[in-house]
Design a protein around this motif. Sequence first.
Motif, PDB file in Angstrom:
ATOM      1  N   GLU A   1       7.382   6.584  -1.268  1.00 23.88           N
ATOM      2  CA  GLU A   1       7.058   6.383   0.150  1.00 23.88           C
ATOM      3  C   GLU A   1       7.863   5.216   0.719  1.00 23.88           C
ATOM      4  OE1 GLU A   1       2.381   7.865   0.182  1.00 23.88           O
ATOM      5  OE2 GLU A   1       2.875   5.773  -0.234  1.00 23.88           O
ATOM      6  N   SER A   2       7.977   4.150  -0.058  1.00 21.61           N
ATOM      7  CA  SER A   2       8.729   2.974   0.395  1.00 21.61           C
ATOM      8  C   SER A   2      10.197   3.319   0.594  1.00 21.61           C
ATOM      9  CB  SER A   2       8.588   1.837  -0.616  1.00 21.61           C
ATOM     10  OG  SER A   2       7.242   1.452  -0.772  1.00 21.61           O
TER      11      SER A   2
ATOM     12  N   SER B   1       0.811  -1.218   0.000  1.00 17.31           N
ATOM     13  CA  SER B   1       0.000   0.000   0.000  1.00 17.31           C
ATOM     14  C   SER B   1       0.845   1.270   0.000  1.00 17.31           C
ATOM     15  CB  SER B   1      -0.963   0.011   1.212  1.00 17.31           C
ATOM     16  OG  SER B   1      -1.781  -1.135   1.217  1.00 17.31           O
ATOM     17  N   ARG B   2       2.085   1.173  -0.481  1.00 18.89           N
ATOM     18  CA  ARG B   2       2.954   2.338  -0.539  1.00 18.89           C
ATOM     19  C   ARG B   2       3.484   2.529  -1.961  1.00 18.89           C
ATOM     20  NH1 ARG B   2       2.871   5.482   4.245  1.00 18.89           N
ATOM     21  NH2 ARG B   2       2.679   4.053   6.029  1.00 18.89           N
ATOM     22  N   THR B   3       3.747   3.776  -2.321  1.00 22.21           N
ATOM     23  CA  THR B   3       4.372   4.058  -3.607  1.00 22.21           C
ATOM     24  C   THR B   3       5.878   3.812  -3.501  1.00 22.21           C
ATOM     25  OG1 THR B   3       4.792   6.376  -3.086  1.00 22.21           O
ATOM     26  CG2 THR B   3       2.642   5.832  -4.063  1.00 22.21           C
TER      27      THR B   3
END
Length: 298
Positions: free
Chosen positions: A38-39, A33-35
Amino acid sequence: MMHGVGKDFSLLRRVQKEGKFYTGYPPDFPLPSRTNSESARILFAQGFTLLINKLQLRKVPLISAMARALSHVTDDIDHVSANLYFSPGGNKVGFEAHFDWMDVVVVQVEGTKHWKVYDQLSSFPKHPFSPVQKRQPTEAELKTNFTNYVLNPGDVLFLPRGYIHEASTVDVPSMHITFGLERNRLGTVHGLIQSIIDSSRSDLSFLMEALIELTNSNEDGEMMRANLNTATFKTFQFTMMRLHMSLARGPNFEAHEVLLTQFLDSNNNGEAFLRHLANAKATIRARLDVEPTQKREL
């Protein structure tokens, strides 16, 4: 951009397993659930280093110009790559102690980084088209003397191929760029002999050490690093003779004598030389054909 070993970018950090250090990568990327962005931020905060590969191809004019300039330092450099490393502060380490098969120029961009460079040359520097023996440094090698270097923004460090090294951050994040100078490939006399050794069906790794010593010697180094276009059968014969003499003086000559004799008998003639020379030049032409974008960028 693709994430993974050898891809556009990767995130990595040194990990310990069974008493030994290795380079570790996140099991999943991107995180659930992260881009990608973001990761990367989350993993960076957890101590991972961000590595961006092939920076010289990413339309960064300054980096492309630096790579192009470095490619003209000597005649035996046929490719220069550039990778960017962004590491968090707090004594974080990306790679375990290791050695490279290419010469490396490190340029510190931001922050501070501590480098430990061991004085002893590794016995098996890796090579671009056939790693002689990809391995970790031995405990004995890691007990040899070393020199500490602290790089601040604008500082430059040159690491010759085969020298063991490791790097860590201090109290602040660090960003540096490494330029990899790929040399002694098919475009040189050294590269021609190496390609012949690599194509053999027998294990001739013992010949690689002698070839490296010959290329690095004061007496024969200039000849070995000469452009392939200058190679003659006389040069080829002389190189084979020097390899034989170098090995004959070593302690393990008897163990390798049969393989060495077979290698010399099958290659040390005019017909074989012309065949190997033609194959080497064909390989060079093929490489130029399959990498036109890379050549234009550089």
